[in-house]
Write an enzyme that holds these catalytic residues in place. Structure first.
Site, mmCIF file in Angstrom:
data_model
loop_
_atom_site.group_PDB
_atom_site.id
_atom_site.type_symbol
_atom_site.label_atom_id
_atom_site.label_comp_id
_atom_site.label_asym_id
_atom_site.label_seq_id
_atom_site.Cartn_x
_atom_site.Cartn_y
_atom_site.Cartn_z
ATOM 1 N N ARG A 27 0.843 -1.193 0.000
ATOM 2 C CA ARG A 27 0.000 0.000 0.000
ATOM 3 C C ARG A 27 0.876 1.240 0.000
ATOM 4 O O ARG A 27 1.753 1.367 0.838
ATOM 5 C CB ARG A 27 -0.855 0.052 1.268
ATOM 6 C CG ARG A 27 -1.933 -0.952 1.312
ATOM 7 C CD ARG A 27 -3.010 -0.579 2.307
ATOM 8 N NE ARG A 27 -2.539 -0.157 3.614
ATOM 9 C CZ ARG A 27 -3.338 0.270 4.576
ATOM 10 N NH1 ARG A 27 -4.633 0.351 4.373
ATOM 11 N NH2 ARG A 27 -2.862 0.603 5.748
ATOM 12 N N THR B 276 -1.475 7.425 -0.353
ATOM 13 C CA THR B 276 -2.755 7.293 -1.072
ATOM 14 C C THR B 276 -3.538 6.070 -0.603
ATOM 15 O O THR B 276 -4.732 5.956 -0.876
ATOM 16 C CB THR B 276 -2.501 7.114 -2.578
ATOM 17 O OG1 THR B 276 -1.778 5.883 -2.759
ATOM 18 C CG2 THR B 276 -1.689 8.255 -3.148
ATOM 19 N N ASP C 9 0.747 -3.562 12.132
ATOM 20 C CA ASP C 9 1.200 -3.898 10.773
ATOM 21 C C ASP C 9 1.563 -5.380 10.728
ATOM 22 O O ASP C 9 2.557 -5.816 11.308
ATOM 23 C CB ASP C 9 2.415 -3.032 10.418
ATOM 24 C CG ASP C 9 2.818 -3.215 8.965
ATOM 25 O OD1 ASP C 9 3.052 -4.383 8.552
ATOM 26 O OD2 ASP C 9 2.891 -2.226 8.234
ATOM 27 N N ASP D 180 5.110 -6.370 9.351
ATOM 28 C CA ASP D 180 6.185 -6.065 10.300
ATOM 29 C C ASP D 180 6.187 -7.037 11.476
ATOM 30 O O ASP D 180 7.246 -7.449 11.949
ATOM 31 C CB ASP D 180 6.037 -4.629 10.827
ATOM 32 C CG ASP D 180 6.489 -3.596 9.804
ATOM 33 O OD1 ASP D 180 7.220 -3.969 8.865
ATOM 34 O OD2 ASP D 180 6.113 -2.421 9.948
HETATM 35 C C1 PRP Z 1 -0.985 -4.926 4.338
HETATM 36 C C2 PRP Z 1 -1.786 -6.202 4.399
HETATM 37 C C3 PRP Z 1 -2.617 -6.127 3.141
HETATM 38 C C4 PRP Z 1 -2.881 -4.652 3.031
HETATM 39 C C5 PRP Z 1 -4.276 -4.382 3.505
HETATM 40 O O1 PRP Z 1 0.074 -5.046 3.476
HETATM 41 O O2 PRP Z 1 -1.007 -7.354 4.477
HETATM 42 O O3 PRP Z 1 -1.972 -6.618 1.988
HETATM 43 O O4 PRP Z 1 -1.939 -3.977 3.880
HETATM 44 O O5 PRP Z 1 -4.622 -3.066 3.285
HETATM 45 P P1 PRP Z 1 -5.749 -2.621 2.248
HETATM 46 O O6 PRP Z 1 -6.916 -3.536 2.484
HETATM 47 O O7 PRP Z 1 -6.033 -1.209 2.656
HETATM 48 O O8 PRP Z 1 -5.193 -2.719 0.876
HETATM 49 P P2 PRP Z 1 1.164 -3.883 3.268
HETATM 50 O O9 PRP Z 1 0.746 -2.994 2.158
HETATM 51 O O10 PRP Z 1 1.451 -3.242 4.588
HETATM 52 O O11 PRP Z 1 2.429 -4.674 2.726
HETATM 53 P P3 PRP Z 1 3.343 -5.784 3.444
HETATM 54 O O12 PRP Z 1 2.513 -7.037 3.594
HETATM 55 O O13 PRP Z 1 4.436 -5.965 2.459
HETATM 56 O O14 PRP Z 1 3.808 -5.246 4.755
HETATM 57 N N1 URA Z 2 -2.263 -3.463 6.940
HETATM 58 C C1 URA Z 2 -1.849 -3.910 8.134
HETATM 59 O O1 URA Z 2 -0.857 -4.656 8.216
HETATM 60 N N2 URA Z 2 -2.544 -3.567 9.219
HETATM 61 C C2 URA Z 2 -3.638 -2.773 9.167
HETATM 62 O O2 URA Z 2 -4.233 -2.493 10.232
HETATM 63 C C3 URA Z 2 -4.048 -2.301 7.923
HETATM 64 C C4 URA Z 2 -3.353 -2.662 6.815
#
Ligand code: PRP
Ligand code: URA
Length: 209
Positions: free
Chosen positions: A104, A108, A200, A203
């Site tokens: 994400r 945005t 997160d 993380d």
């Molecule tokens: C997180 C999560 C989803 C997304 C959800 O990933 O694992 O993929 O956010 O958010 P949304 O429903 O608003 O799209 P992130 O973008 O943090 O990436 P990562 O898994 O690489 O940390």
């Molecule tokens: N992605 C995450 O990992 N946690 C949230 O709460 C939302 C998006």
């Protein structure tokens, strides 16, 4: 419209509560993600096709029920979705694994694609898309759109924690996709994080913060 199921099981609730706790470390967090994914896989595979099979026990011949052998695929949305793959494969070990890389944009909140590799016969497979968090729903909707473009028709989405906003967007964008969540939370905050959520997920699984 396909179904949306919030899994209402004491084991799942208990394990989610430990995952939410900010003092839970990476090792336990990863183990819990795997365990909950196994429990969710049990429910999400409830409608797999079966067939009769004649077998011989040490006592007698009998007719048993076995899987009809539909081809399956698990597709994690990178990174955090990786934390659900082992739990899924523990129950459906012959499933192939595809990967979709999305993150994400933190301003945005729009998903940005950086990787996509599917099994070559994805159009023949029943697909389980996994990601611990369904927040705005942007990542799940884009991932499922990509998988549909590759030809897959029967798709289910599994997440640990969903926000109402994400469920609504996914239901509206992909009304044919069944949604399975371990918990439905209250809302998103101004940064697009699920409240109360678990922070997160990527993380916490990979220890990157
Ligand atoms: C997180 C999560 C989803 C997304 C959800 O990933 O694992 O993929 O956010 O958010 P949304 O429903 O608003 O799209 P992130 O973008 O943090 O990436 P990562 O898994 O690489 O940390
Ligand atoms: N992605 C995450 O990992 N946690 C949230 O709460 C939302 C998006």
């Amino acid at each position: 419209m396909a179904k949306t199921l919030i899994l209402d099981h004491p084991l799942i609730k208990h394990k989610i509560a430990i995952m939410r706790d900010k003092t839970t470390g990476t090792k336990a967090f990863k183990e819990l993600a795997k365990e909950i994914s196994m429990l969710m896989c049990y429910e999400a595979t409830r409608d797999l096709a079966t067939k009769d099979k004649e077998i011989e026990t040490p006592v007698t011949k009998t007719t048993c029920t076995v899987l009809a052998g539909r081809k399956l695929a698990v597709v994690p949305i990178l990174r955090a979705g990786l934390g659900m793959v082992d739990g899924m494969l523990a129950l459906i070990p012959s499933a192939k694994v595809g990967h979709i890389g999305l993150y994400r944009n933190e301003e945005t909140l729009e998903p940005v694609e950086y990787y996509c590799k599917m099994p070559s016969d994805i159009e023949e497979r029943d697909v389980f898309v996994v990601d611990p968090m369904l927040a705005t729903g942007g990542s799940a909707c884009d991932a499922i759109k990509l998988i549909k473009q590759k030809g897959a028709k029967n798709i289910k989405f599994l997440c640990l924690i969903a926000a109402p906003e994400g469920i609504k967007k996914l239901q509206e964008t992909h009304p044919d996709v069944d949604i399975f969540c371990a918990a439905l939370d209250e809302k998103l905050n101004e940064h697009g994080y699920i409240v109360p959520g678990l922070g997160d997920a990527g993380d916490r699984i990979f220890g990157t913060k």
